[in-house]
Design an enzyme around this catalytic site. Structure first.
Site, PDB file in Angstrom:
ATOM      1  N   TYR A 264       0.808  -1.228   0.000  1.00  0.00           N
ATOM      2  CA  TYR A 264       0.000   0.000   0.000  1.00  0.00           C
ATOM      3  C   TYR A 264       0.838   1.274   0.000  1.00  0.00           C
ATOM      4  O   TYR A 264       0.306   2.370   0.179  1.00  0.00           O
ATOM      5  CB  TYR A 264      -0.943   0.019   1.224  1.00  0.00           C
ATOM      6  CG  TYR A 264      -2.229  -0.730   0.969  1.00  0.00           C
ATOM      7  CD1 TYR A 264      -2.224  -1.948   0.304  1.00  0.00           C
ATOM      8  CD2 TYR A 264      -3.450  -0.225   1.392  1.00  0.00           C
ATOM      9  CE1 TYR A 264      -3.398  -2.647   0.061  1.00  0.00           C
ATOM     10  CE2 TYR A 264      -4.632  -0.911   1.157  1.00  0.00           C
ATOM     11  CZ  TYR A 264      -4.599  -2.116   0.493  1.00  0.00           C
ATOM     12  OH  TYR A 264      -5.764  -2.792   0.258  1.00  0.00           O
TER      13      TYR A 264
ATOM     14  N   LYS B 207       1.841 -15.009   3.729  1.00  0.00           N
ATOM     15  CA  LYS B 207       1.945 -15.773   2.474  1.00  0.00           C
ATOM     16  C   LYS B 207       3.430 -16.033   2.250  1.00  0.00           C
ATOM     17  O   LYS B 207       3.982 -15.807   1.165  1.00  0.00           O
ATOM     18  CB  LYS B 207       1.321 -14.955   1.327  1.00  0.00           C
ATOM     19  CG  LYS B 207       1.214 -15.667   0.015  1.00  0.00           C
ATOM     20  CD  LYS B 207       0.068 -16.664  -0.068  1.00  0.00           C
ATOM     21  CE  LYS B 207       0.088 -17.425  -1.372  1.00  0.00           C
ATOM     22  NZ  LYS B 207      -0.915 -18.496  -1.441  1.00  0.00           N
TER      23      LYS B 207
ATOM     24  N   ASP C 176      -4.630 -17.581   2.111  1.00  0.00           N
ATOM     25  CA  ASP C 176      -5.720 -18.210   1.348  1.00  0.00           C
ATOM     26  C   ASP C 176      -6.438 -19.262   2.193  1.00  0.00           C
ATOM     27  O   ASP C 176      -7.676 -19.344   2.195  1.00  0.00           O
ATOM     28  CB  ASP C 176      -5.221 -18.801   0.017  1.00  0.00           C
ATOM     29  CG  ASP C 176      -3.831 -19.415   0.100  1.00  0.00           C
ATOM     30  OD1 ASP C 176      -3.106 -19.100   1.057  1.00  0.00           O
ATOM     31  OD2 ASP C 176      -3.471 -20.219  -0.766  1.00  0.00           O
TER      32      ASP C 176
ATOM     33  N   ASP D 243      -6.643  -5.759   4.986  1.00  0.00           N
ATOM     34  CA  ASP D 243      -7.743  -5.016   4.373  1.00  0.00           C
ATOM     35  C   ASP D 243      -8.808  -5.986   3.875  1.00  0.00           C
ATOM     36  O   ASP D 243     -10.007  -5.830   4.141  1.00  0.00           O
ATOM     37  CB  ASP D 243      -7.178  -4.189   3.205  1.00  0.00           C
ATOM     38  CG  ASP D 243      -8.158  -3.134   2.721  1.00  0.00           C
ATOM     39  OD1 ASP D 243      -9.157  -2.884   3.419  1.00  0.00           O
ATOM     40  OD2 ASP D 243      -7.923  -2.560   1.645  1.00  0.00           O
TER      41      ASP D 243
END
Ligand code: NAI
Length: 343
Positions: A125, A177, A212, A236
């Site tokens: 971001y 991740k 995920d 987010d």
């Protein structure tokens, strides 16, 4: 009554002014000691001051260190950069706290009590993005850089772990991740595991999950989680998912906390599709105001506000359209204010 607390108020765009009015009515009924300094930002900032984040607004927050904010519109694709992201950067608001708590029972998921803590300043971001033109196509290639720092990860994880201890949370799950983005999100996982071993072991349980799998597990069995702590983009997305478990964005508050200021808001946006129609649900911003009262060490007022919201929705059954009811914003606010007055 406690001392007056100066605070900046940004009504925001779209449904912002409607839900801010409702929240002010509730805070007035509670006799909350805020002294508001009204400022503008977002589209209203552009229209009224020629700037989506005017200097007067920044100066006000620099003075009060505290703000309640309606949603701010951000154009997609081109146009000005998000005022929300700029506010976080300007005031070092590195932690985004998003609690999700079932208020209306009998939904698809009952008894949800989850906390998402999101890193708010780093990751993907940071806005380091550009296009590479090829063969006359100005947008042939799009590139983005993500940055996570050891120090940024550590202060966010420390905030999350301290919050877990303060609230008596049983388990914290680091979401990452690191199997694919080995460096960018690996540093977050590594820092969290190290910090836990060094300072927090035994105070709560710690585990980790890949983002995920986390999304799937949240939908299959959200009760297996207690507090999720994660990097900016994952936070987010997951906090909106978690908001969906408790009735949607209209029920989800957020706090942006940093060393220089704290800004409280609803998780949802300016809802231009319903703006000006008097049907917006102000609950998310009301719950954000309750977080603000907690932050200002006014837990009794926060508890009274949460109780009145609960009673209005569940005993009086006054609900806005997004919750399946037919009350407008004004009718809901009136019922809430009566509950506060008689509570
Ligand atoms: P949105 O959250 O504004 O709306 C999504 C859907 O939820 C719409 O159908 C809307 O009517 C509904 N909704 C949202 N809040 C509601 C409420 N309180 N009561 C009843 N229904 C509600 O998301 P969208 O449309 O993607 O974004 C609109 C604008 O808001 C964009 O410019 C976006 O950048 C901005 N935005 C600002 C945020 C902030 O200031 N913190 C956060 C998210 C988006």
């Amino acid at each position: 009554m406690s001392q007056v607390i100066p605070a900046t108020l940004i009504a925001g765009d779209g449904i912002g002014p409607e839900i801010v009015d409702a929240t002010l009515a509730a805070l007035d009924a509670l006799k909350a000691p805020f002294e508001w300094d009204r400022q503008v930002a977002g589209l209203a900032g552009v229209q009224q001051a020629g700037d989506p984040l005017p200097k007067a607004t920044l100066d006000s927050i620099r003075r009060t260190h505290l703000a309640l904010k309606g949603p701010l519109e951000t154009p997609s694709g081109g146009g000005y950069r998000s005022s929300n992201v700029r506010l976080r950067e300007e005031f070092g608001l590195y932690a985004n706290l998003r609690p999700a708590h079932t208020i209306i029972p009998g939904g698809r998921f009952d008894n949800i009590d989850l906390m998402v803590v999101r890193e708010n300043l780093e990751g993907l971001y940071i806005g380091h993005e550009h296009y590479v033109p090829i063969d006359g196509d100005p947008h042939a290639v799009a590139m983005a850089t993500g940055i996570n720092t050891r120090q940024g990860c550590r202060r966010l994880l420390e905030f999350a772990f301290e919050t877990a201890v303060a609230l008596g949370r049983k388990k914290v799950t680091i979401v990452h991740k690191a199997n694919i983005m080995k460096a960018l999100t690996g540093i977050f996982l590594e820092t969290g595991l190290e910090l836990y071993e060094r300072k927090y072991k035994g105070k709560f349980e710690l585990d980790s999950v890949i983002v995920d799998a986390c999304a799937m597990k949240l939908v299959l069995n959200p009760w297996q989680f207690d507090m999720l702590v994660t990097t900016n983009l994952f936070g987010d997305i997951l906090s909106d998912l978690v908001a969906g478990l408790v009735g949607g964005l209209g029920m989800a508050p957020g706090a942006n906390i940093g060393s220089e200021a704290a800004i409280f808001e609803a998780v949802h946006g300016s809802a231009p599709d319903i703006a000006g129609k008097g049907v917006a649900n102000p609950t998310a911003l009301l719950l954000a105001a309750a977080l603000m009262l907690d932050h200002c060490r006014l837990p009794d007022l926060a508890t009274r506000l949460r109780k009145a919201i609960d009673e209005t929705l569940n005993i009086d059954k006054v609900r806005t359209g997004d919750l399946g009811g037919n009350a407008g914003t004004a009718a809901f606010t009136q019922a809430l204010v009566s509950r506060i007055a008689n509570g």
